[in-house]
Design an enzyme around this catalytic site. Structure first.
Site, PDB file in Angstrom:
ATOM      1  CB  SER A 178      -1.493   0.175  -2.968  1.00  0.00           C
ATOM      2  OG  SER A 178      -0.856  -0.942  -2.974  1.00  0.00           O
ATOM      3  CG  HIS A 205      -2.913  -4.517  -0.653  1.00  0.00           C
ATOM      4  ND1 HIS A 205      -4.063  -4.538  -1.524  1.00  0.00           N
ATOM      5  CD2 HIS A 205      -2.060  -3.683  -0.948  1.00  0.00           C
ATOM      6  CE1 HIS A 205      -3.920  -3.670  -2.276  1.00  0.00           C
ATOM      7  NE2 HIS A 205      -2.782  -2.978  -2.183  1.00  0.00           N
ATOM      8  CG  ASP A 212      -7.264  -5.484  -1.686  1.00  0.00           C
ATOM      9  OD1 ASP A 212      -7.122  -4.460  -1.780  1.00  0.00           O
ATOM     10  OD2 ASP A 212      -6.183  -6.036  -1.371  1.00  0.00           O
TER      11      ASP A 212
END
Length: 174
Positions: A42, A81, A104
């Site tokens: 990711s 992230h 997200d």
């Protein structure tokens, strides 16, 4: 017997090299950074799968948009992230993986933030860390070191006199 001793000596140097690499990977712990292995893509291409990244606990005020953070997700999970929005009023962050198309689904509360990610990462070191944590591998490495010590004590090397004579012979030939 000397061949066996040579093979064990080479294997033990490889073990020592592995230990040195492991210590280098763990060294940032001294500065308060904690290592974590990247398990998903990711955050590609910034952090590749199998990389080791480091995070450190950081006050809310010091986390800015664009910073990568590691946070708790669910019971046992951790996610790294990038912060795309910081909400000062609610004390939350909207995050997104660099490789993801969308943000997200839910904001991350500061209480779930484990730390801000350091700019340095070590590609592929996570595979090494995962492999070296295996109890079988640890046992084999320990056995190699023990065998090396036993071989050194049971199989004598060249004696000082033999070494001196060999060196003198080399000097005469040159």
């Amino acid at each position: 017997m000397k061949i066996v001793k040579g093979v064990i000596r080479i294997a033990s140097w490889l073990v020592y090299l592995c230990i040195a690499c492991y210590l280098l990977i763990a060294a940032p712990i001294i500065a308060g950074y904690k290592p974590v292995v990247v398990l998903s893509g990711s955050m590609e291409p910034t952090y590749h799968v199998g990389s080791v990244i480091y995070y450190r606990q950081t006050p809310f005020e010091d986390i800015r948009e664009g910073d990568a953070i590691t946070f708790r997700a669910g019971e046992d999970g951790m996610v790294t992230h990038r912060v795309v929005k910081k909400n000062e009023l609610s004390g939350t962050f909207q995050t997104k993986g660099d490789a993801n198309q969308t943000e997200d689904p839910s904001p991350v509360e500061y209480k779930n933030v484990i730390g801000k990610v350091w700019k340095i990462s070590i590609p592929y070191a996570g595979y090494f860390v995962a492999y070296s944590r295996n109890i079988t591998v640890i046992g084999i490495m320990a056995a190699i070191i023990v065998l090396n010590v036993v071989c050194d004590s049971l199989i004598p090397g060249k004696k000082e006199g033999e070494e001196r004579a060999e060196n003198e012979k080399k000097e005469r030939l040159s």
